[in-house]
Design an enzyme around this catalytic site. Structure first.
Site, short mmCIF file in Angstrom:
data_model
loop_
_atom_site.label_atom_id
_atom_site.label_comp_id
_atom_site.label_asym_id
_atom_site.label_seq_id
_atom_site.Cartn_x
_atom_site.Cartn_y
_atom_site.Cartn_z
N ASP A 125 -2.22 -0.04 5.64
CA ASP A 125 -2.55 0.65 6.94
C ASP A 125 -3.85 1.25 7.36
O ASP A 125 -4.44 1.81 8.06
CB ASP A 125 -1.85 2.13 7.00
CG ASP A 125 -2.50 2.83 5.69
OD1 ASP A 125 -2.82 2.57 4.71
OD2 ASP A 125 -2.94 4.08 6.24
N ASP A 175 0.97 -1.25 0.08
CA ASP A 175 0.06 -0.03 0.10
C ASP A 175 0.92 1.31 0.09
O ASP A 175 2.10 1.04 0.25
CB ASP A 175 -0.86 0.06 1.40
CG ASP A 175 -1.76 1.07 1.39
OD1 ASP A 175 -2.88 1.34 0.81
OD2 ASP A 175 -1.15 2.01 2.33
N ILE A 176 0.35 2.24 -0.56
CA ILE A 176 1.25 3.71 -0.48
C ILE A 176 1.11 4.64 0.53
O ILE A 176 1.80 4.71 1.61
CB ILE A 176 0.93 4.28 -2.04
CG1 ILE A 176 1.38 3.29 -2.92
CG2 ILE A 176 1.99 5.56 -2.01
CD1 ILE A 176 1.51 3.66 -4.37
N ASP A 177 -0.25 5.26 0.69
CA ASP A 177 -0.39 6.29 1.61
C ASP A 177 -0.69 5.57 3.07
O ASP A 177 -1.32 4.67 3.15
CB ASP A 177 -1.68 6.90 1.29
CG ASP A 177 -1.37 7.94 -0.22
OD1 ASP A 177 -0.98 9.04 -0.10
OD2 ASP A 177 -1.48 7.36 -1.36
#
Ligand SMILES: O=P(O)(O)OC[C@H]1O[C@H](O[C@H]2O[C@H](CO)[C@@H](O)[C@H](O)[C@H]2O)[C@H](O)[C@@H](O)[C@@H]1O
Ligand SMILES: [Mg+2]
Length: 265
Positions: free
Chosen positions: A201, A22-24
């Site tokens: 997250d 995941d990124i953000d």
């Protein structure tokens, strides 16, 4: 199925793992606005080295569009699933399978943008079939946005749902799932046959955690605010970077999760 902790039984660093990120909130700390995120050279180098160590079996799995991911990480280009799996680029430089904005989604976005055009700090991110309404910079407006979005849902096709976080919400087609995004990669080389590891997250990452758990993989959630299916938790973004460094690049045995703050049985 190989398990990730077989690295402690003599496999070379990173062997056997397919890493989905995941990124953000996972690789990048949140910012008040989606365009404000910055990727530094250290992170680019870390991801590039990790991808090499995994023989290319590293992919972004994100709610952003793949085009946006490319802009944020440029010049680094990696396999990516965007829009929670509605878009895919299965190889670092292959074509993007992108999706358009359906007419009913466009009408809902237009109407809500009009309703909240004077609300300072509310940002509409139109991503084709997915609409994000961000209220991180205007938390007081979130309840009104959520109520209006809920009312608007009935004018969309039945296949839409709303996923609300603590800083906004997204309209998502029901087939937009990180589990499906990861499963798609696991059907193709160089991911196929490896142990999936997913680091995320947010509540929208939970289907991804459930998928990798079912496949005998490792699920890792950053800073969980509530119940999670993830088997490992990490305290923050910096801990994710250290985890990749230790577990993928240095090959520290899985039994010693390094920065993991807790490990569930
Ligand atoms: O699946 P992810 O990679 O975690 O992407 C989820 C959404 O991330 C972005 O929005 C979030 O991050 C922004 C920057 O920190 C923040 O301002 C916003 O409040 C967050 O919701 C992105 O803009 C979305 O398109 C993604 O779906
Ligand atoms: Mg995230």
């Amino acid at each position: 199925m190989i398990h990730g902790n077989q690295r402690s039984e003599g496999l070379p660093p990173g062997a056997g793992i397919a890493l989905f990120l995941d990124i953000d909130g996972t690789l990048l700390e949140h910012q008040p606005h989606p365009d404000a995120v910055k990727v530094d050279d250290d992170l680019r180098a870390l991801l590039s080295q990790a991808a090499s160590a995994l023989d290319g079996a590293l992919a972004f799995v994100t709610g952003r569009t793949v085009a946006m991911v490319d802009r944020v990480f440029s010049p680094l280009s990696l396999p990516a699933a965007g829009l929670y799996g509605l878009e895919h680029r299965l190889t670092p430089d292959g074509p993007i399978e992108a999706a358009d904005e359906p007419a009913d989604m466009a009408a809902v976005a237009d109407a809500l943008e009009k309703e909240f055009h004077t609300a300072e700090g509310v940002y509409f991110e139109r991503k084709g079939p997915v609409l994000a309404i961000h209220t991180r910079a205007a938390p007081a407006v979130f309840p009104a946005v959520r109520a209006a979005a809920q009312a608007a849902l009935s004018s969309l096709s039945e296949g839409y749902r709303i996923v609300a976080g603590n800083a906004g919400l997204e309209f998502l087609p029901i087939e937009a799932l990180k589990s499906a995004a990861i499963a798609r990669f696991m059907e193709v080389e160089p991911f196929a046959g490896r142990v999936p590891v997913f680091i995320g997250d947010d509540v929208a990452d939970e289907s991804g955690f459930e998928y990798v758990n079912d496949e005998g993989g490792i699920s890792i959630r950053v800073r969980p605010a509530g119940p999670t299916a993830a088997s490992v938790t990490l305290p923050d973004v910096a801990a994710v970077h250290r985890w990749i460094e230790r577990e993928v690049l240095a090959g520290v045995p899985d039994g010693d999760m390094g920065t993991a703050s807790a490990r569930r049985s």
